[in-house]
Design a protein around this motif. Structure first.
Motif, mmCIF file in Angstrom:
data_model
loop_
_atom_site.group_PDB
_atom_site.id
_atom_site.type_symbol
_atom_site.label_atom_id
_atom_site.label_comp_id
_atom_site.label_asym_id
_atom_site.label_seq_id
_atom_site.Cartn_x
_atom_site.Cartn_y
_atom_site.Cartn_z
ATOM 1 N N CYS A 1 8.629 -4.191 2.394
ATOM 2 C CA CYS A 1 9.155 -4.904 3.552
ATOM 3 C C CYS A 1 10.590 -5.329 3.294
ATOM 4 O O CYS A 1 11.098 -5.209 2.177
ATOM 5 C CB CYS A 1 8.290 -6.128 3.870
ATOM 6 N N PRO B 1 13.500 -7.839 2.434
ATOM 7 C CA PRO B 1 13.601 -9.138 1.757
ATOM 8 C C PRO B 1 13.961 -10.258 2.725
ATOM 9 O O PRO B 1 13.612 -11.414 2.490
ATOM 10 C CB PRO B 1 14.731 -8.921 0.739
ATOM 11 N N SER C 1 9.403 -7.789 -2.081
ATOM 12 C CA SER C 1 9.702 -6.817 -1.022
ATOM 13 C C SER C 1 9.346 -5.399 -1.458
ATOM 14 O O SER C 1 8.890 -4.585 -0.647
ATOM 15 C CB SER C 1 11.180 -6.892 -0.625
ATOM 16 N N TRP D 1 5.449 -13.976 4.065
ATOM 17 C CA TRP D 1 6.046 -12.819 4.747
ATOM 18 C C TRP D 1 5.941 -13.108 6.243
ATOM 19 O O TRP D 1 4.884 -13.070 6.815
ATOM 20 C CB TRP D 1 5.296 -11.545 4.367
#
Length: 310
Positions: free
Chosen positions: A162, A164, A157, A189
């Motif tokens: 981004c 988690p 992440s 992802w």
């Protein structure tokens, strides 16, 4: 449901705190060998109930296993933690006797309990618990892969910038700095392979950081980590008591799965009310299978130390 956590140190107390906050059971027992520690921490947690809004009854006990009677799930965190420069393997001599004694005492009062092992070296302690108790293999589960997978997602992440929560990633193999296997080929992802977004150099760094995730924290803190291990242990309890049928990497007894026998290692399993219910085959490629076999050899070497103990 009734849950017991044996060991009221940092990890055990964090497991208990997470269980209480999530109301995973009506009665939670925190047991420790040190006088007053479990009682004090149980009282401290109880005093947060009005603030946090949970209704779990928390009982602290100093080495009185009768208080644990009728437990459905028991989390064993007892044993010495790692110190800087110390490997999980070095703990085996001391912690083996502790884990064996705890498991035997627990089963006297809760013969149907599912045991979750956190004590290090975790894979070997899980194998020891299986051999010492003679319980069905589905009721002995080692916590390692759940923690390592969380650390893997953490580093992913950060690299991807981004959440988690949007990641799926898993770590298998032994729960050790040189034996765990972050399966980056399977990491996604929001269903898209993370390898689409990361350079080969980034991937290698993430894998390396994951593998020394525990050692990095031990060096910084001066002892083993507790927040993430405690949360991982509680997540396993939740999957069991709520019968979630959740896929989590756990150390379990293998009988041919992933080409291994007579060993406990981290593999993807389904957790539910019966403990671990089945192993999921991730279809490793040749390189991944070679790493898994090498990891198994290292875990077996640790298990062999058990034969030398009185």
């Amino acid at each position: 449901m009734k849950v017991t956590v044996v060991g009221a140190g940092a990890v055990g107390a964090t497991v208990a705190d997470n269980i209480a906050r999530k109301e995973l059971c009506k009665e939670l027992v925190l047991l420790d060998i040190k006088e007053g520690v479990s009682e004090g921490k149980a009282l401290d947690m109880t005093q947060t109930a009005a603030i946090l809004g949970f209704d779990t009854k928390i009982i602290g006990s100093t080495n009185d296993y009768s208080k644990t009677a009728g437990s459905d799930v028991v989390v064993i965190t007892s044993g010495l933690p790692r110190k800087p420069g110390m490997t999980r393997e070095e703990l085996i001599g001391v912690n083996a006797n502790i884990v064996r004694g705890v498991a035997e005492n627990i089963l006297k009062h809760s013969p149907d309990a599912i045991l979750i092992i956190i004590s290090n070296p975790m894979d070997t302690m899980t194998y020891l618990a299986l051999q010492a108790t003679g319980l069905p293999k589905n009721r002995i589960i080692g916590m390692g892969g759940a923690l390592d997978s969380a650390r893997f997602k953490c580093y992913l992440s950060q690299a991807l910038n981004c959440s988690p929560a949007d990641l799926n990633a898993i770590v298998i193999g032994g729960h050790g700095d040189t034996t765990m296997i972050p399966l980056i080929r399977y990491a996604t992802w929001n269903s898209v392979p993370v390898t689409n977004f990361l350079s080969e150099e980034q991937q290698k760094q993430i894998i390396a950081d994951t593998m020394v995730g525990g050692a990095t924290l031990t060096k910084l803190i001066g002892t083993s980590a507790w927040y993430a291990p405690g949360a991982a242990g509680a997540a396993m309890v939740e999957a069991i008591v709520r019968d979630e049928k959740k896929l989590i990497a756990c150390s379990v007894a293998l009988e041919g799965e992933y080409g291994q026998n007579d060993i406990c290692m981290g593999v993807p399993v389904i957790l539910g009310k019966n403990g671990w219910e089945k192993v999921i085959d991730y279809k490793l490629n040749a390189d991944e299978q070679a790493l898994f076999s090498k990891s198994a050899d290292a875990v077996r070497n640790m298990n062999d130390v058990l034969k030398t103990l009185a």
